[in-house]
Each structure stands twice: as C-alpha cells, then as structure tokens.
Design an enzyme around this catalytic site. Structure first.
Site, PDB file in Angstrom:
ATOM      1  N   ASP A 161      63.273  21.927 -76.756  1.00  0.00           N
ATOM      2  CA  ASP A 161      62.486  22.391 -77.904  1.00  0.00           C
ATOM      3  C   ASP A 161      62.585  23.785 -78.350  1.00  0.00           C
ATOM      4  OD1 ASP A 161      60.040  21.992 -79.212  1.00  0.00           O
ATOM      5  OD2 ASP A 161      58.856  21.470 -77.537  1.00  0.00           O
ATOM      6  N   PRO A 195      65.686  20.705 -86.337  1.00  0.00           N
ATOM      7  CA  PRO A 195      65.065  20.902 -87.875  1.00  0.00           C
ATOM      8  C   PRO A 195      63.480  20.759 -87.931  1.00  0.00           C
ATOM      9  CG  PRO A 195      65.853  18.682 -87.120  1.00  0.00           C
ATOM     10  CD  PRO A 195      66.234  19.609 -85.971  1.00  0.00           C
ATOM     11  N   ASP A 223      54.604  16.256 -83.807  1.00  0.00           N
ATOM     12  CA  ASP A 223      54.415  15.304 -82.795  1.00  0.00           C
ATOM     13  C   ASP A 223      53.658  14.141 -83.043  1.00  0.00           C
ATOM     14  OD1 ASP A 223      55.515  17.502 -81.007  1.00  0.00           O
ATOM     15  OD2 ASP A 223      53.846  17.758 -79.576  1.00  0.00           O
TER      16      ASP A 223
END
Ligand SMILES: *[C@@H]1O[C@H](CO)[C@@H](O)[C@H](O)[C@H]1NC(C)=O
Ligand SMILES: *[C@@H]1O[C@H](CO)[C@@H](O)[C@H](O)[C@H]1NC(C)=O
Ligand SMILES: *[C@@H]1O[C@H](CO)[C@@H](O)[C@H](O)[C@H]1NC(C)=O
Ligand SMILES: CC(=O)N[C@H]1CO[C@H](CO)[C@@H](O)[C@@H]1O
Length: 347
Positions: A161, A195, A223
C-alpha cells in the site's frame, strides 16, 4: 565476418523489447483471482467486540477450506490474502514484523503451510510508509528484512500500500521494495497501490511504463466495498480510462480493479493456437445498466480477416454457438447487470 543484415535485425528487436519491457518473474499469466480480507472484514482486529468480523487464523483457514471444498479452486480462485491489521504494533528484537499473537497464535508460516497443503496460494500486506494505512507497523526503513520475512513465511503474493507518503517517495519506494523481493529468490506476485496514490491522492499522472516494469499488478482506482454501486463505479472508471490503460495489461502485468475480475477485458487478442495464421479475439460484453439491451459485434471492425470465417464459442457454457464470416455481425443481448464472454476461433 559479421553479417550486417543480422546485426541490424538484432538491434531492431532489442529496441523493440526494450520499449515494451515489463516485469517478468514468470507469475500471474492470467489475472490473479482469490479472496482478500479487507472488502468485508476490514481491519477485523477487535474480535471481542465484533466476533463476526474477526481477522484471525480461524478465518483464513476457513477460507482455504471453502476454496478447497466448495469448487472455488476449480473455478480458478487461488490466492488467499491477509490485508491490513495482521501485525503487532512493535517489531521483534531483530527488526522483524510480528503477527498479532492473539489472532495468529501459530504465526504466518503455519497458515502458509496450511494454504499450500491445499494447493492454494498465500498473500500478505504491507505499506511503504512507517505505518500501514490503519497504523500498524509499516515497511519504511525495513524493506530488506520485510521482503526476507515474507519469503521465509512462504508468501506468494504481496500487496504493498502507499498511505502517508509523498509522490517522490512513492516513485522510488516501489522500485526498491520490488528489488528486495526479487533478491529473496522467492517468486512473489508484487501488487502495487502506487498509481492509485499518485493519481487520487497526489493528483499527478501515474507513470505506467515504469509501474508496469516493476509490478505484477497495480491499483488504478478506489477500494471496492461490498455494494454493487461500488463495483459499477470501478467498471465505469475502466470504461472511461480504457485507451490509456489497455496497453500495459497482459500476462504477468495487470491493471488491478481491486476485488472484482474479467470485467476489465472487453476486446482482447487471444493467444494463437498452434497453426493459427489469422488473429483472433475474445469479447467480453458487460452491461452495468438496469435495462436489457442488444448490441452488434462485427469481427471485421476489430481487424479480423480470416476468409474461412470464425467459430464463436460462449466461454461460460464452453459451447460453439455458430460459424460466421468476418463480415457477419453477431447480435448479442446482454441482460442487465450481466456479462457475456465470447471467443472467436479462426476456421
Ligand atoms: C528477478 O528478476 C529477474 C529479471 O527480471 C527475473 O528473471 C527473475 O525471475 C526474478 N526473480 C524473482 C524471484 O522474482
Ligand atoms: C490479417 O490481419 C493480420 C493482422 O492484422 C495481418 O498480419 C494479415 O496480413 C492479414 N491477412 C490477410 C489475408 O489480410
Ligand atoms: C463450424 O465449422 C466447423 C468446420 O467446418 C465444423 O466442424 C463445425 O461443426 C461448425 N460449427 C457449427 C456450430 O456450425
Ligand atoms: C455494453 C452494453 O450492452 N451496454 C448497454 C447496457 O444497457 C444500456 C441501457 O439499455 C445501454 O445504454 C448500454 O449501451
């Protein structure tokens, strides 16, 4: 005597490959499919208050059992991935990450062995900053030891992450972490949120040529959550951005829509079978709207030119539906909020 013609030809191919270079660690020849804890369980750390949303060993092993016993494995679901909130808040004396001792009492190697005994694959999560998005231990300053630890635990897939750090740091960190993963010699699918953070947090354009050189897949968008409208938004994003993203997408390197699948592919060249002279394509027809609707597909519009025609296969039922010439049209009715997948085989 050197043959000039061959030298020229060799240089041409080198530059061609140089241009299209992408990460090649032999993994994920098809888009990886599986289960991740976040979408439903989220952090799942408060097992006492919230036993039905508890991220622990029992949950992960039960997912492995379900994949194994209930046909998911046969359908291609392979990766079982523990997302954020799995660790203690401190590292051990050697600077290594430590799994939460109450929720993962037997450690991660135990879970990994269990998953592998069922011929499935194991994934884990970290963040490139000091802490993870939920403020557990992050990997900043520990890239080597963390890559080695994941390798020792038998991890097959690592989601990395990008919370809480700047654009420049992101652009360097993902390359470096990938380098340490490679040096472990254990092939691990490298999933980068890179990205997403560049585009939606720092409002810059992601450098997809570089990203696709270092990652097996990369998050392009927000998400997913367990609602159809969230899934629809993700599909819509790909529809809008398709022409920019499509060229980086292929075996070993994928655009990652988060936790959904085939939907990113609309029209893609199909791998030729032995002896095929003519190109061919697979078509995914997706209708996210509330109404039924018929669309028309003409193979010649996609550069298909086999003069003997094509046999159309419905991939979900594995039935050949009919033979057509490249100038014929196929009318397809896509039910509302449904997908139809056809492959055309040259005759
Ligand atoms: C490391 O990188 C090389 C060169 O790209 C690649 O051939 C190899 O498969 C990679 N190894 C691992 C373990 O990722
Ligand atoms: C068919 O299309 C392919 C790919 O565009 C091309 O290489 C080939 O020459 C074409 N063949 C004919 C007979 O037009
Ligand atoms: C399509 O053509 C092939 C080759 O001629 C034939 O074997 C097959 O039965 C045909 N399929 C259909 C669905 O008509
Ligand atoms: C791909 C596809 O068939 N899209 C259609 C879904 O249905 C809506 C409403 O009928 C159409 O506008 C889309 O073109």
């Amino acid at each position: 005597m050197p043959d000039c013609n061959n030298i020229v030809r060799a240089m041409f191919f080198i530059s061609l490959f140089g241009y299209a270079r992408v990460l090649e660690n032999g993994l994920v020849r098809t888009p990886p499919m599986g289960w991740m804890s976040w979408g439903y369980y989220m952090c799942g750390a408060d097992c006492e208050q919230n036993p039905d949303k508890c991220l622990d060993e029992k949950l992960i092993l039960s997912v492995a059992d379900t994949f194994y016993n209930e046909g998911y494995q046969e359908a291609g679901f392979e990766y079982i991935i523990i997302d954020d909130c799995w660790s203690e808040h401190h590292r051990d004396r050697d600077g290594r990450l430590v799994p939460d001792s109450l929720r993962f009492p037997n450690g991660m190697k135990y879970i990994s062995d269990y998953i592998h005994s069922r011929n499935l694959k194991f994934g884990m999560y970290t963040n490139v900053a000091d802490v993870t998005c939920m403020r557990y231990q992050g990997s900043k300053g520990h890239f080597k030891v963390d890559a080695d630890t994941f390798a020792q635990w038998g991890v097959d897939y690592i989601k990395v992450d990008g919370c809480f750090v700047g654009e420049q740091y992101l652009n360097n960190a993902y390359i470096h972490f990938g380098g340490y993963l490679n040096k472990t010699n254990r092939p691990m699918v490298y999933s980068c949120s890179w990205p997403y953070y560049i585009e939606f947090i720092h409002n810059k354009k992601p450098d997809y040529p570089t990203i696709s050189k270092h990652c097996n897949l990369w998050r392009n968008y927000h998400d997913v959550v367990t609602s159809w409208s969230a899934v629809k938004n993700i599909i819509q994003h790909y529809e809008d951005e398709y022409s920019g993203l499509e060229k980086y997408h292929g075996p070993g390197h994928w655009n990652d829509p988060d936790m959904i699948d085939y939907i990113t592919l609309w029209v893609k060249p199909r791998m030729p079978r032995k002896g095929d002279i003519y190109p061919s394509y697979s078509l995914a027809l997706v209708n996210v709207s509330g109404q039924k609707r018929t669309i028309t597909v003409r193979p010649s519009n996609y550069g298909l030119n086999c003069t003997d025609g094509y046999s159309v296969m419905d991939i979900f039922s594995k039935r050949f539906l009919k033979n057509i010439t490249f100038e014929d049209s196929i009318d397809v009715t896509v039910p509302s909020e449904d997908v139809i997948l056809y492959t055309l085989f040259p005759l």
